[in-house]
Design an enzyme around this catalytic site. Structure first.
Site: not given
Ligand SMILES: NC(=O)NCCC[C@H](N)C(=O)O
Length: 258
Positions: A163, A248
């Site tokens: 992201h 997140c």
């Molecule tokens: N906003 C973020 O940094 N989100 C992390 C998401 C990690 C999750 N394992 C994913 O790949 O969607």
């Protein structure tokens, strides 16, 4: 007075099955993660945030990464539509909560995809990462939702990380911070400060000079202290194994009047 609420969602039993895209998979310890999550939530509360728990979504391994499910601008919530199909069932519970809190609710619709982790808000500017999780239609829908409210949307190509906010976040004065090997297009940002550790590029602004950040970035914490900030450090090692960072695990709602 605007209220200071933060959405959080506790990790479920299938956390270790969460998606991993750009790093080597290492098994996350679900029990340790539960303790780290509780300490993260406590840090928010200690610094004046009322935490609002979204109902768990135990069938969704990545549900704890609640930031990805919604983008807030003023009191408008844009419910995301992840580029990862396995994450799309996470949004229903979040939509219910933001509606209950009095937000106006809008949704990203097919063919648009967008993850909240791709949107970095600095004042009225929304930088949006166009990468693996957010497509051009998602960027257009973000513009359509928020430009009429006065936001300026700046699209940033994201290639080497999950992201936009895996690579860059911002200090309270608007300086964008990031770690060199992770950044994609720093020239798009005004002021840019290189930080010495990858996990130091993510901070959550708690208010005043307080920066919530990961324990895995002690040199960056020292740099921030030297710049007159107060790091509030939390260990999020089990979430980092799943490409999560400190931003997140929550969504701050800063402009609700309730
Ligand atoms: N906003 C973020 O940094 N989100 C992390 C998401 C990690 C999750 N394992 C994913 O790949 O969607």
């Amino acid at each position: 007075m605007p209220s200071k609420k933060a959405l959080i969602r506790r990790p479920g039993p299938r956390l270790a099955e969460g998606l991993v895209t750009h790093i080597q998979r290492e098994r996350a310890d679900v029990e340790l993660a539960a303790g780290q999550w509780a300490a993260y939530a406590e840090a928010l509360r200690t610094h004046g945030w009322e935490t609002v728990e979204v109902d768990p979504a135990d069938d969704c391994p990545d549900a704890v990464f609640v930031e990805d499910t919604v983008v807030m601008y003023r009191n408008v919530a844009l419910i995301a539509r992840s580029g990862a199909a396995s994450r799309r069932d996470e949004t229903a519970g979040v939509e219910e909560v933001v509606a209950r809190l009095g937000c106006s609710v809008n949704r990203v619709r097919e063919p648009g995809t967008l993850d909240g982790g791709d949107v970095l808000k600095i004042g009225n500017t929304l930088y949006v990462g166009r990468g693996g999780r957010t497509n051009a239609a998602g960027v257009r829908q973000l513009r359509a939702a928020f430009e009429p409210l006065g936001a300026r949307v700046v699209a940033v190509p994201v290639g080497t990380v999950l992201h936009l906010k895996s690579a860059v976040t911002a200090l309270p004065d608007g300086t964008v911070i990031g770690h060199m090997p992770l950044r994609d297009t720093p020239s798009l940002f005004g002021r840019f400060l290189h930080v010495p550790e990858a996990s130091g590029s993510a901070v959550v602004l708690l208010g005043g000079d307080k920066l919530l950040m990961a324990a895995g970035a002690p040199k960056t914490a020292a740099l921030f202290t030297d710049l007159g900030y107060t790091p509030v450090v939390v260990d999020i090692s089990e979430f980092e194994k799943l490409e999560g960072c400190v931003t997140c695990l929550s969504v701050r709602l800063r402009e609700l009047y309730a």
